[in-house]
Design an enzyme around this catalytic site. Structure first.
Site, short mmCIF file in Angstrom:
data_model
loop_
_atom_site.label_atom_id
_atom_site.label_comp_id
_atom_site.label_asym_id
_atom_site.label_seq_id
_atom_site.Cartn_x
_atom_site.Cartn_y
_atom_site.Cartn_z
NE ARG A 150 -4.33 -1.73 2.08
CZ ARG A 150 -4.96 -2.37 2.89
NH1 ARG A 150 -4.66 -1.98 4.22
NH2 ARG A 150 -6.10 -2.89 2.51
CE LYS B 299 -16.09 -14.93 10.74
NZ LYS B 299 -16.38 -13.90 11.61
N GLY C 41 -6.72 -7.27 -0.11
CA GLY C 41 -6.65 -7.82 1.18
C GLY C 41 -5.53 -9.10 1.40
N GLY D 223 -11.90 -4.62 1.13
CA GLY D 223 -13.38 -4.57 1.51
C GLY D 223 -14.03 -3.55 0.42
#
Length: 403
Positions: free
Chosen positions: A39, A207, A360, A384
């Site tokens: 980043r 998830k 991510g 996200g």
């Protein structure tokens, strides 16, 4: 209304002006050392273009979740050092965010100078749910830019957050999209608006609930929706398999059954998995068929048959979007699935496919496993944010730039 860009700002003239840049410098640390500087590297082009044009640059960013108060563990000091190395100039770090030291340093900037503010999340107003509190903090940030300031939004990883330094500040200053935000949006539009087919999406991670919106949005549009990682075990349970001690969201089993009924033709699940006695890099492990997961053992990766199956699909793809590892790639013993799928995407890219790594953990895996970053068409800085864009959600930090 079209969004103005950082190049528009430079064309208007920035020499002598204070420009507040919201960058995403939220990098992982281990013992105070940066373990993945992706980043930071991505933030450099916009900062360099402004500095070269004579702007007095003030960088705002966050690191971790310090819960609204100063915490040395989340200081941006290592980031200031990394920026100094990459820009080949000293990047001072203010000891506060909008306090006396920040003001003194901002006032002392000359043309082509840069200042990094301390972690904006040290101030509780940054993430406040109350608009007036965020607006107050945005006013304090804007005050650092004196009378002729501007705001550049270049932290794509935070544009899905309605936070003071991302959203409210754009209401206080003339605002522009940074080069990184521009590029990210262009790339994501390419995989949502008119992707070349066959179009394969690879989803991993832990998830199902985290990716449900993306599955719902993309399943009708893609040719193949490949699912691995911990989330695959909830789908396998929905098919009637016993998954042992694997990660399982029992409250999502019925949802997975429904998804399989509606999109079963495009959803692709593993054929075998690598299981272990316990969650440990040295745990005893074995590769088993789906109907042979031992009681109490947990699935920590996809198996070789699954990698081969997924690779055959990816070999034919013309567009690939990948978000989420196939297993616990941080442990070498359970990194094979993620490595195999990533290498297949690189191969597809070399054969002309347009490939996007959705930020991510996927981006971290590419670097951790030593894979060639140039082998992908684009590696996003915002996991996200990229997922919410693909879901069709409005990104507050982008929408506000249109006003």
């Amino acid at each position: 209304m079209a969004v103005k860009t950082v190049q528009d700002l430079i064309n208007e003239g920035v020499e002598g002006r204070h420009v507040l840049v919201r960058s995403d410098l939220n990098v992982p640390l281990s013992d105070g050392n940066i373990t993945d500087a992706g980043r930071i590297d991505a933030s450099i082009p916009t900062l360099r273009s402004l500095l070269d044009a004579g702007a007095r640059v003030i960088v705002a960013a966050h690191l971790g979740r310090p819960k609204g108060e100063p915490n040395p563990e989340f200081s941006l000091a290592p980031v200031a050092e990394a920026l100094s190395e990459r820009l080949d100039m000293y990047v001072p770090l203010a000891s506060d965010v909008t306090g006396e030291d920040a003001h003194e340093r901002a006032n002392g900037l000359d043309d082509g100078d840069i200042l990094l503010l301390e972690n904006v999340r040290f101030d509780p107003r940054e993430t406040s749910k109350l608009e007036d509190e965020r607006a107050e903090f945005a006013d304090a940030l804007a005050a650092l830019t004196a009378d002729n300031g501007a705001f550049v939004s270049d932290g794509f990883g935070v544009v899905h957050r309605e936070q003071a330094s991302v959203y409210d500040i754009a209401k206080k200053l003339p605002h522009y999209a940074g080069g990184l935000v521009e590029t990210e949006l262009e790339v994501l539009k390419k995989v949502t608006e008119d992707p070349a087919h066959p179009y394969a999406v690879v989803l991993g991670g832990s998830k199902v609930s985290d990716k449900l919106g993306v599955i719902e949005a993309l399943a009708p549009k893609v040719d193949n929706l490949i699912i691995g990682g911990g989330m695959c075990f909830t789908f396998l349970a929905a098919q009637g398999y016993e998954v042992g001690g694997s990660l399982l969201q029992e409250d999502m089993i019925d949802t997975c059954k429904d998804l399989l009924e509606r999109f079963g033709d495009s959803i692709v699940l593993p054929d075998d998995v690598v299981v272990a006695e316990r969650f440990d890099k040295d745990a005893e492990s074995r590769t088993v068929e789906l109907d042979s997961i031992p009681a109490g053992w947990m699935g920590l990766d996809i198996g070789e048959k699954s990698v081969e199956k997924f690779s055959q699909i990816l070999d034919e793809a013309k567009t690939v979007f990948w978000n989420g590892p196939m297993g616990v790639f941080e442990f070498e013993k359970f990194a094979g699935g993620t490595r195999g799928v990533a290498e297949s995407i690189i191969k597809a890219t070399s054969n002309g496919a347009f490939s996007v790594v959705g930020g991510g953990d996927s981006a971290a895996a590419v670097r951790t496993l030593g894979l060639d970053e140039e082998g992908f068409s684009h590696i996003s800085t915002g996991g996200g944010a990229s997922l919410e864009f693909l879901e069709g959600k409005e990104l507050p930090g982008v929408a506000v730039l249109e006003s």
